[in-house]
Structures are given as structure tokens and as C-alpha cells.
Motif scaffolding. Structure first.
Motif, PDB file in Angstrom:
ATOM      1  N   TYR A 241     -47.066 -48.228 -85.700  1.00  9.52           N
ATOM      2  CA  TYR A 241     -45.893 -48.067 -84.842  1.00  9.52           C
ATOM      3  C   TYR A 241     -46.250 -47.181 -83.653  1.00  9.52           C
ATOM      4  O   TYR A 241     -46.765 -46.073 -83.838  1.00  9.52           O
ATOM      5  CB  TYR A 241     -44.752 -47.409 -85.598  1.00  9.52           C
ATOM      6  CG  TYR A 241     -44.003 -48.325 -86.552  1.00  9.52           C
ATOM      7  CD1 TYR A 241     -44.323 -49.670 -86.663  1.00  9.52           C
ATOM      8  CD2 TYR A 241     -42.967 -47.837 -87.343  1.00  9.52           C
ATOM      9  CE1 TYR A 241     -43.642 -50.503 -87.530  1.00  9.52           C
ATOM     10  CE2 TYR A 241     -42.276 -48.671 -88.210  1.00  9.52           C
ATOM     11  CZ  TYR A 241     -42.617 -49.993 -88.308  1.00  9.52           C
ATOM     12  OH  TYR A 241     -41.949 -50.818 -89.175  1.00  9.52           O
TER      13      TYR A 241
ATOM     14  N   THR B 165     -44.056 -54.584 -81.098  1.00  9.89           N
ATOM     15  CA  THR B 165     -44.032 -53.991 -82.441  1.00  9.89           C
ATOM     16  C   THR B 165     -42.945 -54.630 -83.290  1.00  9.89           C
ATOM     17  O   THR B 165     -43.156 -54.942 -84.467  1.00  9.89           O
ATOM     18  CB  THR B 165     -43.798 -52.480 -82.341  1.00  9.89           C
ATOM     19  OG1 THR B 165     -44.786 -51.896 -81.494  1.00  9.89           O
ATOM     20  CG2 THR B 165     -43.868 -51.832 -83.715  1.00  9.89           C
ATOM     21  N   LEU B 166     -41.797 -54.823 -82.695  1.00  9.22           N
ATOM     22  CA  LEU B 166     -40.669 -55.423 -83.407  1.00  9.22           C
ATOM     23  C   LEU B 166     -41.004 -56.823 -83.893  1.00  9.22           C
ATOM     24  O   LEU B 166     -40.565 -57.238 -84.975  1.00  9.22           O
ATOM     25  CB  LEU B 166     -39.451 -55.450 -82.481  1.00  9.22           C
ATOM     26  CG  LEU B 166     -38.098 -55.830 -83.087  1.00  9.22           C
ATOM     27  CD1 LEU B 166     -37.681 -54.831 -84.136  1.00  9.22           C
ATOM     28  CD2 LEU B 166     -37.050 -55.933 -81.994  1.00  9.22           C
TER      29      LEU B 166
ATOM     30  N   PHE C 136     -42.183 -51.710 -76.841  1.00  7.16           N
ATOM     31  CA  PHE C 136     -41.907 -51.635 -78.273  1.00  7.16           C
ATOM     32  C   PHE C 136     -41.498 -52.996 -78.849  1.00  7.16           C
ATOM     33  O   PHE C 136     -41.469 -53.165 -80.071  1.00  7.16           O
ATOM     34  CB  PHE C 136     -40.798 -50.619 -78.561  1.00  7.16           C
ATOM     35  CG  PHE C 136     -39.435 -51.039 -78.088  1.00  7.16           C
ATOM     36  CD1 PHE C 136     -38.569 -51.719 -78.928  1.00  7.16           C
ATOM     37  CD2 PHE C 136     -39.010 -50.764 -76.802  1.00  7.16           C
ATOM     38  CE1 PHE C 136     -37.311 -52.114 -78.505  1.00  7.16           C
ATOM     39  CE2 PHE C 136     -37.756 -51.163 -76.362  1.00  7.16           C
ATOM     40  CZ  PHE C 136     -36.899 -51.838 -77.215  1.00  7.16           C
TER      41      PHE C 136
ATOM     42  N   TYR D 253     -41.390 -47.164 -80.409  1.00  3.21           N
ATOM     43  CA  TYR D 253     -40.679 -47.776 -81.532  1.00  3.21           C
ATOM     44  C   TYR D 253     -40.271 -46.721 -82.547  1.00  3.21           C
ATOM     45  O   TYR D 253     -39.194 -46.807 -83.148  1.00  3.21           O
ATOM     46  CB  TYR D 253     -41.559 -48.833 -82.199  1.00  3.21           C
ATOM     47  CG  TYR D 253     -40.819 -49.640 -83.238  1.00  3.21           C
ATOM     48  CD1 TYR D 253     -39.947 -50.653 -82.843  1.00  3.21           C
ATOM     49  CD2 TYR D 253     -40.975 -49.394 -84.592  1.00  3.21           C
ATOM     50  CE1 TYR D 253     -39.246 -51.391 -83.781  1.00  3.21           C
ATOM     51  CE2 TYR D 253     -40.289 -50.129 -85.531  1.00  3.21           C
ATOM     52  CZ  TYR D 253     -39.423 -51.130 -85.126  1.00  3.21           C
ATOM     53  OH  TYR D 253     -38.719 -51.857 -86.060  1.00  3.21           O
TER      54      TYR D 253
END
Length: 307
Positions: free
Chosen positions: A231, A221-222, A218, A235
């Protein structure tokens, strides 16, 4: 005194039985300790929500119902995030396995020009990297920010996996490739027709590593994604866990008049949301291991030790 069939001393035979009992008991206990957290998540996700919130569900489910899953899948964005996670896991794992297999095979070919140099450059990236800012600038320049392929392309070449495959290929009989070359097979034909089918154990090991990493990831993604449609589930879980209280209230309000008369056993709570989403995230990847378990030990041992 000895046994009638084998002549083994009774004391020795009884010692073996005692050792086997203790050994199996230890492994069973260890398996229970490892498996209980997952079992705890499952029974709490299907038990009465009021009892689960109080921590009263420990060994057996109580007031079994499936409304938690029905309501959780109704939360905005969850289904889309599940599809994104499945897509990145399947595509990313396939690409990583194929790239690792081909590069690992090519690094065993003496005909490859500057083979040692390219191999050392790949290994070099295991220990040194440019840092977060240069990597982000590169990703942004390539147009991969807010792009699904940012999940796939940067993770294709994994030096550790290449090392495993290379060592595994070196353990295979050289006569396999020599016989194919005598028959006129080219390097691509040798890879796909001869070597790839014989790499099943190590490729299953690489597939497990890659699938778990893709499913659980995740942080990319951040860093690179602001479009909520991209997403992944992990996440989305992170954001839902931070909003568990508000989501529970929203789920209750969404029931309208039914919410006023709904049983406390099925009314969403922060605990029920956490447990249910955790099960949704954990269960799919758990099912991956039994499928590849028979290859895993053989692959990791042969891929790590030459000979």
C-alpha cells in the motif's frame, strides 16, 4: 514635467509605480490564499489537539507539540507505505523521464522506419483505450497484480510527455546532431551525450508531472493490490481517514496508564490524525516544485510551441 534622469513624464512614472504596487499586492494576496490551506494543516498538526478539534487554531499555532507525528508514525503500516510511495515516485519518475526523452527524440529522426505510424499509434492511446476490464485482465495475465512493478511499468510511456519532448527536440538546432554525426557518433551516443544534456528544461517539466502523479496515485492500488505491504502512503491515508475515530481511540489506549493522565492537548483526536497525515503526505511533493521551478516555465513553453 519630466523626471530628471530619463525625461519620462511624472504622471507616467507615477502610473507605473501605482500599477506595480497593485500588481504585487494582488499576487501576494493570491499567494496567501493558495498557501493558507497548507499553513492551516501544519499549525493544526502541531497545536494542542483539543483546541484543534474545536477549530480554535486559525492563524497561529497554540500549545505547540510534536507528539502527533510521533504517534502517527507509530501506527501500523505507515512507515512501510511511506517507503513504497518514495520508491514508486523515484523509480517511476526516472523511468518515465528516460522513456519520454528517448521516444520523443526518436520520433524526430527521419531514419526511423514508419516513424509517422508509430507516433500516431502512441497518440491514439490518448483518446482511446480498451477499458477497465481488458486492462485488468492484461495486468493479471502479466503477473503484475500484487506486484510492486504494477506501479511502474504501466506508467512509463505517457503520450503527452512524449509530445512535449518531441516538440522541444525539434526546437533545438539541427546542427548539434549533424556535427556529432560528422564526428562518427551513433544514435545512442548522440542521445546520451548531445541531446539529453540539452533537454534539461523539458525533462524537469516531465519529472514534475510524473512525480506528482506517482505520489498522489492510489487508484491502481485499489484495482490491483490486496497485499497491505504494497500500500502506498496515499491509499493508507485514505484508509486512515475512514478510520480516524477508531485510530484516535487506539492511540489513546496504546498509552496505557499514561493515557489516563495525559494532557488533553496531546491526546489524539480524529482531527489531529487527519491533519498530521495530510501534512506527511503533502509536504514532500511541495518540496519538488522549488527544485524544478526555474526549468518548468521554459520547458512547458518550448515543449508546447515549436519555434
Amino acid at each position: 514635467m519630466t523626471t530628471k534622469d530619463t525625461g519620462t513624464p511624472w504622471r507616467h512614472a507615477r502610473g507605473d509605480v501605482a500599477f506595480a504596487i497593485v500588481n504585487y499586492a494582488g499576487f501576494v494576496l493570491f499567494a496567501l490564499v493558495c498557501g493558507y490551506p497548507f499553513y492551516y494543516l501544519i499549525i493544526n498538526s502541531i497545536s494542542a489537539n483539543d483546541l484543534s478539534a474545536l477549530g480554535d487554531v486559525r492563524l497561529f499555532p497554540t500549545g505547540i507539540h510534536l507528539e502527533n507525528y510521533t504517534q502517527i508514525f507509530g501506527l501500523p503500516g505507515l512507515t512501510g507505505s511511506l517507503l513504497v510511495s518514495i520508491a514508486r515516485t523515484v523509480i517511476g519518475t526516472g523511468a518515465t523521464v528516460l522513456a519520454s526523452a528517448f521516444l520523443g527524440f526518436m520520433f524526430t529522426q527521419e531514419r526511423l522506419r514508419h516513424r509517422s505510424l508509430w507516433y500516431r499509434l502512441v497518440i491514439f492511446t490518448m483518446y482511446f483505450n480498451a477499458g477497465l476490464i481488458p486492462v485488468y485482465v492484461t495486468i493479471h495475465t502479466l503477473g503484475l497484480t500484487n506486484n510492486f512493478w504494477v506501479y511502474i511499468l504501466p506508467a512509463i510511456v505517457q503520450p503527452f510527455n512524449i509530445i512535449l519532448v518531441k516538440t522541444y527536440v525539434e526546437s533545438l538546432p539541427a546542427s548539434l546532431q549533424e556535427a556529432a554525426e560528422i564526428d562518427g557518433a551513433g544514435i545512442v551516443t548522440i542521445f546520451f551525450r548531445i541531446m539529453l544534456p540539452n533537454m534539461t528544461p523539458i525533462l524537469a517539466t516531465v519529472a514534475i508531472f510524473s512525480a506528482v502523479a506517482q505520489w498522489n496515485s492510489f487508484q491502481d492500488t485499489l484495482l490491483y493490490i490486496t497485499d497491505q505491504r504494497l500500500y502506498p502512503l496515499q491509499y493508507r491515508l485514505y484508509t486512515y481517514l475512514n478510520q480516524a475515530n477508531s485510530l484516535a481511540q487506539a492511540a489513546q489506549n496504546a498509552q496505557g496508564d499514561l493515557g489516563a493522565i495525559a494532557s488533553a492537548a496531546t491526546t489524539q483526536t480524529p482531527t489531529s490524525i487527519r491533519m498530521t497525515i495530510a501534512v506527511i503526505v503533502v509536504l514532500p511533493i511541495i518540496f519538488v516544485y522549488p527544485l524544478f521551478q526555474r526549468y518548468f516555465v521554459k520547458g512547458i513553453m518550448l515543449g508546447a510551441v515549436k519555434g
